[in-house]
Design a protein around this motif. Structure first.
Motif, mmCIF file in Angstrom:
data_model
loop_
_atom_site.group_PDB
_atom_site.id
_atom_site.type_symbol
_atom_site.label_atom_id
_atom_site.label_comp_id
_atom_site.label_asym_id
_atom_site.label_seq_id
_atom_site.Cartn_x
_atom_site.Cartn_y
_atom_site.Cartn_z
ATOM 1 N N LYS A 62 5.308 19.346 49.282
ATOM 2 C CA LYS A 62 6.850 19.282 49.516
ATOM 3 C C LYS A 62 7.265 18.868 48.027
ATOM 4 O O LYS A 62 8.490 19.571 47.870
ATOM 5 C CB LYS A 62 6.782 17.761 50.342
ATOM 6 N N VAL A 63 6.758 18.422 47.215
ATOM 7 C CA VAL A 63 7.203 18.296 45.970
ATOM 8 C C VAL A 63 7.425 19.769 45.235
ATOM 9 O O VAL A 63 8.268 19.960 44.499
ATOM 10 C CB VAL A 63 6.415 17.194 45.011
ATOM 11 N N LYS A 64 6.329 20.458 45.477
ATOM 12 C CA LYS A 64 6.367 21.855 44.867
ATOM 13 C C LYS A 64 7.670 22.775 45.266
ATOM 14 O O LYS A 64 8.281 23.361 44.711
ATOM 15 C CB LYS A 64 4.961 22.395 45.175
ATOM 16 N N LYS A 65 7.736 22.648 46.571
ATOM 17 C CA LYS A 65 8.943 23.570 47.292
ATOM 18 C C LYS A 65 10.344 22.758 46.679
ATOM 19 O O LYS A 65 11.409 23.469 46.724
ATOM 20 C CB LYS A 65 8.858 23.113 48.776
ATOM 21 N N LEU A 66 10.342 21.493 46.793
ATOM 22 C CA LEU A 66 11.448 20.994 46.019
ATOM 23 C C LEU A 66 11.896 21.342 44.527
ATOM 24 O O LEU A 66 12.952 21.702 44.411
ATOM 25 C CB LEU A 66 11.788 19.478 46.221
ATOM 26 N N ASN A 67 10.794 21.238 43.984
ATOM 27 C CA ASN A 67 10.938 21.786 42.459
ATOM 28 C C ASN A 67 11.190 23.257 42.329
ATOM 29 O O ASN A 67 12.270 23.683 41.548
ATOM 30 C CB ASN A 67 9.733 21.503 41.785
ATOM 31 N N GLN A 68 10.881 24.106 43.394
ATOM 32 C CA GLN A 68 10.976 25.291 43.510
ATOM 33 C C GLN A 68 12.364 25.794 43.707
ATOM 34 O O GLN A 68 13.048 26.488 43.301
ATOM 35 C CB GLN A 68 10.238 26.240 44.452
ATOM 36 N N ALA A 100 14.253 33.320 53.578
ATOM 37 C CA ALA A 100 13.429 34.535 52.855
ATOM 38 C C ALA A 100 12.701 33.770 51.611
ATOM 39 O O ALA A 100 11.762 34.286 51.134
ATOM 40 C CB ALA A 100 14.521 35.461 52.282
ATOM 41 N N LYS A 101 13.024 32.455 51.151
ATOM 42 C CA LYS A 101 12.522 31.908 50.047
ATOM 43 C C LYS A 101 11.373 30.887 50.611
ATOM 44 O O LYS A 101 10.787 30.197 49.795
ATOM 45 C CB LYS A 101 13.689 31.098 49.055
ATOM 46 N N GLY A 102 11.452 30.749 51.812
ATOM 47 C CA GLY A 102 10.316 30.095 52.349
ATOM 48 C C GLY A 102 10.909 28.627 52.856
ATOM 49 O O GLY A 102 9.839 27.647 53.130
ATOM 50 N N ALA A 105 17.675 14.086 53.057
ATOM 51 C CA ALA A 105 17.559 13.062 52.062
ATOM 52 C C ALA A 105 18.739 13.555 50.799
ATOM 53 O O ALA A 105 18.245 12.831 50.002
ATOM 54 C CB ALA A 105 16.262 13.867 51.668
ATOM 55 N N GLY A 106 19.667 14.270 51.213
ATOM 56 C CA GLY A 106 20.679 14.475 50.057
ATOM 57 C C GLY A 106 20.309 15.618 49.026
ATOM 58 O O GLY A 106 21.019 15.813 48.250
ATOM 59 N N TRP A 107 19.337 16.361 49.342
ATOM 60 C CA TRP A 107 18.749 17.297 48.298
ATOM 61 C C TRP A 107 19.382 18.677 48.377
ATOM 62 O O TRP A 107 19.602 19.450 47.637
ATOM 63 C CB TRP A 107 17.075 17.592 48.214
ATOM 64 N N LEU A 108 20.062 18.809 49.688
ATOM 65 C CA LEU A 108 20.860 20.074 50.331
ATOM 66 C C LEU A 108 21.999 19.545 51.017
ATOM 67 O O LEU A 108 21.998 18.402 51.520
ATOM 68 C CB LEU A 108 20.179 20.925 50.970
ATOM 69 N N GLU A 109 22.999 20.193 50.734
ATOM 70 C CA GLU A 109 24.418 19.866 51.257
ATOM 71 C C GLU A 109 24.574 20.828 52.053
ATOM 72 O O GLU A 109 24.572 22.043 51.954
ATOM 73 C CB GLU A 109 25.494 19.657 50.341
ATOM 74 N N GLN A 110 25.163 20.428 53.645
ATOM 75 C CA GLN A 110 25.475 21.589 54.559
ATOM 76 C C GLN A 110 27.104 21.718 54.468
ATOM 77 O O GLN A 110 27.535 20.788 54.806
ATOM 78 C CB GLN A 110 24.886 21.320 56.000
ATOM 79 N N ALA A 139 13.702 23.493 59.551
ATOM 80 C CA ALA A 139 13.007 22.105 59.649
ATOM 81 C C ALA A 139 13.299 21.435 58.609
ATOM 82 O O ALA A 139 13.722 20.394 58.124
ATOM 83 C CB ALA A 139 11.826 21.942 60.357
ATOM 84 N N LEU A 140 12.841 22.166 57.177
ATOM 85 C CA LEU A 140 12.653 21.751 56.146
ATOM 86 C C LEU A 140 14.193 21.692 55.465
ATOM 87 O O LEU A 140 14.454 20.620 54.673
ATOM 88 C CB LEU A 140 11.783 22.694 55.062
#
Length: 198
Positions: free
Chosen positions: A5-11, A29-31, A43-48, A35-36
């Motif tokens: 999860k940390v790796k995906k967030l860093n990516q 396309a980036k994985g 969590a506030g890491w993405l905004e819709q 759900a993610l």
């Protein structure tokens, strides 16, 4: 599992500059599954921004104007040009003239219509965004039909910021920087912008 999860967030932080919108297809396309994406929104890491449209929220830095956090048309255009593989979309016509200071009777930065030029229609999700401008799309294949030219003839390379076209009208593309990170915004030079409005 937590390391993944940390790796995906860093990516995601590497792939998606803060503030630039992308659609669900780009993230898939980036994985990044639905759900993610929903987990990142919670969590506030993405905004819709709208159904199927996301961005990394701009950082709230001390001294930064709150206006810097609002979605602006420049975010959308830069994303289309550099993230979503739509390099054929440029700012042109009256908008390019206004941005380059050739519309002295209009206040700079007070653009009500955004004129975009390209060979393919804009993605439908753009109309779902809350922007303070009206998007006006011009199909370059129709505009320059008599000459058999469109933006694909420009051979504009955003990597080295050069064009190999020697055509005095259709090869004139320029790049201006915008925003706190000096993102490149590709637009017509005044000569091409005037030709595009004729």
């Amino acid at each position: 599992m937590a390391i993944h999860k940390v790796k995906k967030l860093n990516q995601l932080q590497q792939l998606l500059p803060e503030g630039l919108p992308v659609d669900a297809g780009w993230l898939e396309a980036k994985g990044y599954s639905r759900a993610l994406r929903m987990q990142y929104v919670s969590a506030g890491w993405l905004e819709q921004l709208a159904r199927g449209v996301y961005r990394r929220p701009p950082a709230r830095l001390p001294g930064r104007n709150i206006y810097d956090n609002e979605l602006q048309w420049q975010h959308v255009v830069i994303s289309l040009q550099h993230l979503l593989n739509r390099h054929d979309v440029i700012v042109g016509g009256r908008t390019a003239l206004e941005l380059q200071g050739f519309a002295h009777y209009l206040p700079l930065g007070n653009i009500k219509e955004l004129h975009l030029y390209g060979d393919k229609p804009l993605p439908g999700w753009i109309n779902r965004l809350d922007l303070d401008v009206q998007l006006v799309f011009h199909n370059t294949r129709k505009l320059f039909k008599a000459e058999g030219r469109g933006l694909t003839n420009l051979n504009w390379n955003t990597g080295n910021r050069q064009t190999v076209s020697n055509d005095p009208i259709h090869g004139n593309i320029t790049e201006h920087t915008w925003g706190p990170w000096d993102w490149p915004l590709t637009m017509s030079t005044p000569e091409r912008a005037i030709a595009g409005t004729a």
